[in-house]
Write a protein that holds these residues in place. Structure first.
Motif, short mmCIF file in Angstrom:
data_model
loop_
_atom_site.label_atom_id
_atom_site.label_comp_id
_atom_site.label_asym_id
_atom_site.label_seq_id
_atom_site.Cartn_x
_atom_site.Cartn_y
_atom_site.Cartn_z
N GLN A 107 12.54 -31.41 -13.93
CA GLN A 107 12.87 -31.60 -15.33
C GLN A 107 13.92 -30.57 -15.72
OE1 GLN A 107 11.39 -34.02 -16.99
NE2 GLN A 107 11.76 -33.67 -19.16
N VAL A 108 15.04 -31.06 -16.27
CA VAL A 108 16.13 -30.19 -16.72
C VAL A 108 16.12 -30.16 -18.24
CG1 VAL A 108 18.60 -29.73 -16.65
CG2 VAL A 108 17.48 -30.86 -14.71
N THR A 109 16.10 -28.97 -18.79
CA THR A 109 16.17 -28.81 -20.24
C THR A 109 17.37 -27.93 -20.57
OG1 THR A 109 13.75 -28.93 -20.40
CG2 THR A 109 14.94 -28.06 -22.30
N GLY A 110 18.20 -28.40 -21.46
CA GLY A 110 19.39 -27.63 -21.80
C GLY A 110 20.25 -28.37 -22.80
N ARG A 127 24.42 -27.29 -19.67
CA ARG A 127 24.14 -25.85 -19.71
C ARG A 127 22.62 -25.69 -19.71
NH1 ARG A 127 26.59 -20.96 -21.64
NH2 ARG A 127 28.56 -22.03 -21.29
N VAL A 128 22.09 -25.10 -18.66
CA VAL A 128 20.65 -25.11 -18.42
C VAL A 128 19.95 -24.02 -19.21
CG1 VAL A 128 18.84 -24.98 -16.66
CG2 VAL A 128 21.04 -26.05 -16.11
N HIS A 129 18.87 -24.41 -19.86
CA HIS A 129 17.96 -23.45 -20.49
C HIS A 129 16.73 -23.23 -19.62
CE1 HIS A 129 15.52 -21.32 -23.39
NE2 HIS A 129 14.60 -22.26 -23.32
N GLU A 130 16.20 -24.31 -19.09
CA GLU A 130 15.00 -24.22 -18.26
C GLU A 130 15.06 -25.31 -17.20
OE1 GLU A 130 10.15 -24.68 -18.81
OE2 GLU A 130 11.40 -24.09 -20.52
N LEU A 131 14.65 -24.95 -15.98
CA LEU A 131 14.65 -25.89 -14.87
C LEU A 131 13.32 -25.80 -14.15
CD1 LEU A 131 16.27 -27.89 -13.11
CD2 LEU A 131 17.07 -25.94 -11.77
N ILE A 200 14.58 -26.58 -28.28
CA ILE A 200 14.82 -25.34 -27.55
C ILE A 200 14.81 -24.19 -28.55
CG2 ILE A 200 16.40 -24.09 -26.04
CD1 ILE A 200 17.44 -26.74 -25.04
N ALA A 201 13.93 -23.24 -28.31
CA ALA A 201 13.79 -22.12 -29.25
C ALA A 201 14.99 -21.19 -29.20
CB ALA A 201 12.50 -21.35 -28.93
N ALA A 202 15.61 -21.07 -28.04
CA ALA A 202 16.75 -20.15 -27.90
C ALA A 202 17.94 -20.66 -28.71
CB ALA A 202 17.12 -20.02 -26.43
#
Length: 688
Positions: A107-110, A127-131, A200-202
């Motif tokens: 799962q790619v989150t970004g 642009r990846v935030h979490e992988l 995405i919190a960031a």
């Protein structure tokens, strides 16, 4: 390009003030040496270079002559280029991803950073935030997925099958893995689920706000320009090429007009130059002010602002950055009362670019853009030295005639300077490129880009419509020229792929030709001719075996045409190989002799080839065949007992795509795509 040979051939003492011209050449040599090193270099090459440079510096401190100064400075620049390239390569290393690569999907989150292509399933740069499965994710991943209603800047999540960026198809060819390394793209693949919005919190990176602005501006400009040319117009003004159709892009490439799609020196010169001359005209017309002030100064400032805005709006791609730095140096030269369009300005721009991105020296864009500008400057210097005194007529007709002649000369000189680099890198040349450029570039220069610049300016207040219509009318004519030239018989001339050493020899000769004086300039011409002659006589490979086991060769009974053992697999690899041999057709299925154990065939060079996945066939094939392609794994014991060259799955995976040179039924040379990169960072040398 060879016009500079008109200068007197004298032996001159080295001029210390010309060191600035040779410094970027030395930096480029050092950077290129790092990238051509067979394995990842350690400290020994750097230490050796430092010691030699120090000894030269000591020699200069004793002798104090210009020749020793040249050697000392240039050796130092070579070492600096080598070190900078190595430092940047290590600095951009992605995090360890061994555990992740073993997983089936993730799962790619970004955030969507860029849409690189929009045909069917879009190619997205995320642009990846979490992988998932990765403790430290890479900066970016590239995924093919349906875009839907999303746009750049949106936070998304998607499940995808990902792997490391691929290796080059053939040795010496384009290396996607190396390109991805410097773009900080750690993984590539395809989506196995639809894109979904993510929370995405960031905070979102600010650069993505610009990406969203450019995407929406591109949509607006495309809608305003119309369906026929809207995508091309948006690409010229914003750098968003995702919507340009394959047909339009291919017609522009085949006609030699493909350079207009990549925002580079031409676009920046037209945009900044147009702003410069317009502002200068306004201030020059203000007579009370112009009497006591130089209108060039505010014009240069205004052009610098315009160039900076164009850099931002167009996405600041690497080619655009190069063009901006060159424009910046030229405009600062105007502000400082220096000659703007000079070889020193070009040298300063090259130094800045190499210091920032040393990897750019091995890219076609860097080589071609600087070659074109350097050739133009050198030719202009020769023309200025030899032109008759007194000037020409000032009539309108004469001025129009001079403008057309100047544009024609510019196209000829720039095309000649970049033509060889284009053939070396892309193995094809537009036969009617000069004709197409002579027909289209006046329209592009004096019609399309001025209207586009005005459209971009007035889009701030929503009045871009009339200017986009004018731009559309001009672009229609440019595309008509492109389609006409690309459909002529023999529009594309193919060529063999060049050995990298020949490209280096040609580049060095070209630098001596445009920068050197006297006998050095003549020597540069000799090196250029030698490189071209060796390029013409080099022998292309006669056969290719992809890492998937597909064979492409000239088999007996097929004439001079290449045929392929399997048309369902390796189609992209086959197309790349054919391009590297100067061909461009789609290969037919080879007429191999097949039975239940496998297939055999003899190439036009007399090599007997066997293709099989049956272990029972190995005993006979090892006795009779010269080369065996085995779909599976063969034991080391069996390989040692086999008289033929046996390539099973592990062997092909280790070597990569293979090119063969065959003579009298024997393989005299074999080159694998992975062999030259296994010891490098982007080839997996150090925990990448």
């Amino acid at each position: 390009m060879l016009a500079g040979l008109g200068a007197p051939l004298t032996v001159n003492a080295p001029d210390p003030y010309r060191l600035i011209l040779w410094a970027p050449v030395a930096l480029a040599v050092g950077s290129a040496a790092y990238f051509s090193w067979p394995v990842e270099p350690g400290g020994i090459p750097v230490l050796t270079g430092v010691i030699i440079t120090a000894l030269c510096g000591l020699g200069w401190s004793v002798r104090r002559d210009v020749s020793t100064l040249y050697v000392w400075v240039l050796l130092g620049c070579i070492c600096l280029g080598f070190v900078l390239a190595g430092h940047r390569s290590h600095a951009l290393a992605p995090p360890p991803l061994e555990r992740f690569v073993s997983e089936r999907s993730a799962q790619v989150t970004g955030w969507i950073e860029r849409v690189e292509r929009l045909d069917g399933r879009a190619r997205l740069l995320i642009r990846v935030h979490e992988l998932e499965h990765a403790e430290t994710p890479p900066v970016r991943v590239r995924v093919r997925a349906g875009l839907g209603a999303f746009e750049p800047g949106d936070a998304i999540q998607v499940r995808a099958r990902l792997s490391r960026p691929s290796a080059p198809v053939a040795a010496g060819g384009y290396d996607p893995g190396r390109a991805a390394w410097f773009d900080q793209i750690g993984l590539t693949g395809y989506a196995i689920s639809d894109l979904e919005p993510a929370e995405i919190a960031a905070p979102r990176p600010r650069i993505l706000d610009l990406a969203r602005f450019r995407w929406r501006l591109s949509e607006r400009l495309q809608a305003g320009a119309g369906s026929r040319t809207g995508a091309v117009a948006a690409a010229l003004l914003t750098g968003e090429r995702a919507r340009v159709s394959f047909e339009d892009a291919e017609a522009l490439r085949l006609s030699g007009l493909g350079h207009i799609l990549a925002i580079s020196g031409l676009h920046m010169a037209l945009f900044a130059g147009g702003a410069y001359w317009l502002i200068r005209l306004i201030f020059a017309a203000w007579e009370p002010w112009a009497r006591g002030n130089d209108p060039r100064k505010p014009a240069a400032l205004g052009a610098l602002v315009a160039a900076s805005l164009y850099l931002v709006v167009s996405g600041a791609a690497v080619s655009t950055q190069r063009a901006y730095i060159m424009a910046f140096v030229v405009l600062v030269g105007v502000l400082c009362d220096r000659q703007a369009f000079s070889m020193r300005s070009l040298a300063l721009a090259a130094i800045f670019i190499i210091l920032i991105t040393p990897e750019s020296v091995i890219e076609p864009g860097f080589q071609m853009s600087f070659a074109a500008v350097a050739a133009l400057i050198a030719s202009f210097d020769v023309y200025r030295r030899w032109r008759p005194e007194g000037g020409g007529s000032t009539s309108l007709l004469a001025k129009i005639k001079d403008a057309i002649a100047g544009l024609s000369a510019t196209s000829l000189i720039a095309g000649s300077a970049t033509g060889a680099f284009a053939v070396f890198h892309f193995q094809r040349m537009a036969a009617y490129g000069l004709l197409a450029n002579l027909a289209a570039m006046p329209l592009f220069t004096f019609w399309v880009m001025p209207a586009g610049g005005a459209a971009l300016l007035f889009s701030v207040i929503g009045l871009e419509g009339p200017f986009l219509w004018i731009m559309d009318q001009g672009l229609r004519r440019v595309l008509d020229v492109a389609y006409w030239a690309s459909t002529l018989e023999g529009a594309v001339v193919g060529a063999n792929a060049a050995d990298p050493a020949l490209l280096a020899l040609y580049g060095l000769g070209f630098a001596c030709l445009v920068i050197g004086l006297g006998w050095m300039r003549l020597g540069g011409g000799v090196l250029v001719c030698a490189a071209l002659a060796l390029f013409i006589v080099q022998a292309p490979p006669q056969m290719m075996i992809t890492d998937g086991g597909v064979v492409l060769a000239r088999f007996e009974g097929a004439g001079d045409a290449f045929t392929v053992s399997d048309r369902r697999r390796g189609r992209f690899d086959a197309r790349v190989f054919l391009q590297r041999t100067g061909a461009s057709y789609r290969p037919e299925r080879a007429a191999l002799a097949c039975d239940s154990l496998g297939c055999t065939g003899r190439t036009a060079e007399g090599l007997l080839l066997a293709v099989t996945d049956n272990p029972e066939a190995l005993e006979d094939d090892c006795d009779q065949a010269d080369l065996i392609v085995f779909d599976g794994v063969v034991s080391a014991w069996r390989k040692r007992r086999c008289a033929a060259l046996l390539l099973d799955d592990p062997a092909r995976a280790e070597l990569g795509g293979l090119e063969f040179w065959v003579h009298d039924g024997r393989v005299v040379r074999m080159r694998g795509a992975e062999q030259a990169r296994q010891g490098r960072l982007w080839g997996g040398a150090q925990g990448s």
